[in-house]
Design a protein around this motif. Structure first.
Motif, short mmCIF file in Angstrom:
data_model
loop_
_atom_site.label_atom_id
_atom_site.label_comp_id
_atom_site.label_asym_id
_atom_site.label_seq_id
_atom_site.Cartn_x
_atom_site.Cartn_y
_atom_site.Cartn_z
N GLN A 276 -31.84 -10.53 -31.65
CA GLN A 276 -32.67 -10.16 -30.52
C GLN A 276 -33.16 -11.51 -29.91
O GLN A 276 -33.71 -12.44 -30.71
N VAL A 277 -33.13 -11.61 -28.46
CA VAL A 277 -33.37 -13.05 -28.00
C VAL A 277 -34.61 -12.65 -26.95
O VAL A 277 -34.89 -11.85 -26.75
N ASP A 303 -26.31 -2.70 -19.71
CA ASP A 303 -27.33 -2.21 -19.54
C ASP A 303 -27.25 -0.90 -20.69
O ASP A 303 -26.45 0.02 -20.44
N PHE A 304 -28.03 -1.02 -21.91
CA PHE A 304 -27.61 0.12 -23.03
C PHE A 304 -28.83 0.90 -22.85
O PHE A 304 -28.54 1.86 -23.52
N GLY A 305 -29.47 1.28 -21.78
CA GLY A 305 -30.67 2.21 -21.80
C GLY A 305 -31.96 1.84 -22.75
O GLY A 305 -31.85 1.00 -23.35
N GLY A 306 -33.06 2.52 -22.08
CA GLY A 306 -34.38 2.52 -22.84
C GLY A 306 -34.88 0.98 -22.82
O GLY A 306 -35.59 0.66 -23.43
N GLY A 307 -34.37 0.07 -21.79
CA GLY A 307 -34.93 -1.16 -21.48
C GLY A 307 -34.11 -2.24 -22.47
O GLY A 307 -34.61 -3.48 -22.36
N GLU A 325 -31.60 -8.29 -25.38
CA GLU A 325 -33.08 -8.35 -24.99
C GLU A 325 -33.52 -7.04 -24.99
O GLU A 325 -33.24 -6.27 -24.34
N ARG A 326 -34.87 -6.88 -25.48
CA ARG A 326 -35.39 -5.42 -25.32
C ARG A 326 -36.94 -5.70 -24.67
O ARG A 326 -37.56 -6.49 -24.91
N ASP A 335 -31.91 -0.94 -30.46
CA ASP A 335 -32.47 -1.63 -31.76
C ASP A 335 -33.10 -0.61 -32.59
O ASP A 335 -33.23 -0.65 -33.78
N ALA A 336 -33.51 0.81 -32.26
CA ALA A 336 -33.88 1.82 -33.15
C ALA A 336 -32.81 2.76 -33.53
O ALA A 336 -33.45 3.66 -34.04
#
Length: 337
Positions: A276-277, A303-307, A325-326, A335-336
């Motif tokens: 994560q950056v 864009d993986f969704g959820g921000g 990046e989240r 990431d979750a």
């Protein structure tokens, strides 16, 4: 009065200098999210980690439509399991389906080879379990050897999991507050092609400080541990990944034939890290300017969704890295998973 005026002037000058001093930029890397390992069959590999090390994971489908773009594999689907490891480390087993795959295994001395290091309370019990599971032993002689670690002498062995991924076991007395279970601590180990290029990438592009001597060693115990022939030389870089504060070590070998190990994200045996950056656009821009190979479709951030926005790149050693990046709240992003 003159002394007072001079003192006030100097104090004001010092305050102004402090106020004008540029703020330190944060490191490009925010945290190591997890290590990744592509498997041939998720249930088989999960059973191995459960039976040999007592590590449990739950398989689940991951029906995110952005997966084909992220992996540059149109039509691919994903089934995965995230294993929680001691010390806050996580290990993601990925099983890609829906298209052809090409399993492969590296030699330990090949750039791009990857392993987890498990620090065990009982190495003999873990080795016995591994042999029951028909795990190939890499260490010359097939038994633990005595090596030198940062904490002194220790018995250690290297073996493979069902997909050929390397696992180093180290007998170590746990800290007083260590988690329960045989595996009480975990670190990461990778084989690099060139120390200078690896440091330039991880320190220069990601802000992960790697240090080590430029001198080569011929320590016979280490060579026996990794199954390398006598006369092979090696040198190491080491550092700490932020987040779970995971120790990471890169080893460069010379004097032995080496083939860079690079698999597609979906191929069984492919290792990766998810990092994560803080500013993905800037980080990927620096990598592109330096000629880094971008794996994701069209070389674009997905864009993986959820921000969450994410992309796969290749490090100088052939290993895949997921850089993301989240911006959403925890629990709403990739990431979750």
């Amino acid at each position: 009065m003159k002394k007072l005026t001079l003192s006030l002037t100097l104090a004001a000058f010092a305050l102004t200098a402090v106020m004008r001093a540029p703020a330190q930029s944060p490191s490009p890397t925010k945290a190591l999210s997890h290590a990744i390992h592509a498997v041939d069959d998720l249930d088989t590999t999960l059973a191995f980690y459960r039976n040999v090390f007592g590590l449990n994971g739950t398989p689940q489908d991951f029906p995110n439509p952005a997966v084909p773009l992220l992996t540059n594999a149109p039509g691919v689907t994903l089934r995965l399991s995230m294993l929680a490891l001691p010390g806050g480390m996580r290990f993601e087993l990925t099983h890609f389906k829906g298209l052809e795959r090409k399993p492969a295994q590296a030699k330990y001395t090949d750039p791009g080879a990857a392993s987890l290091v498990f620090y065990d309370r009982d190495i003999d019990g873990a080795v016995a379990n591994a042999k029951k599971a028909n795990a190939p032993i890499v260490t010359t002689g097939g038994a633990p050897v005595e090596i030198t670690t940062g904490k002194g002498k220790a018995r250690s062995i290297v073996l493979r999991d069902p997909d050929g991924f390397f696992l180093q076991l180290v007998q170590e007395t746990p800290a007083p507050n260590a988690p329960e279970g045989n595996v009480h601590r975990v670190s990461l180990a990778y084989t690099m092609e060139d120390a200078e290029a690896t440091r330039a990438f991880y320190t220069g592009k990601l802000g992960i400080e790697l240090t080590g001597s430029s001198a080569y060693s011929k320590d016979p115990a280490t060579l026996q541990l990794v199954g390398a022939p006598a006369g092979t030389e090696f040198r190491k870089l080491s550092g700490v990944m932020p987040g779970p504060n995971a120790s990471v070590e890169f080893t460069e070998f010379r004097g032995v034939p080496r083939t860079k190990f690079h698999l597609r994200v979906r191929d069984p045996g492919a290792p990766a890290m998810a990092i994560q950056v803080n500013d993905e656009t800037a980080t990927i821009g620096r990598m592109k300017a330096a000629g880094t190979n971008i794996i994701s479709a069209n070389g674009e951030i997905v864009d993986f969704g959820g921000g969450t926005h994410t992309i796969f790149v290749e490090d100088p050693n052939g290993m895949n890295l997921e850089i993301f990046e989240r911006t959403a709240a925890p629990g709403k992003s990739k990431d979750a998973k």
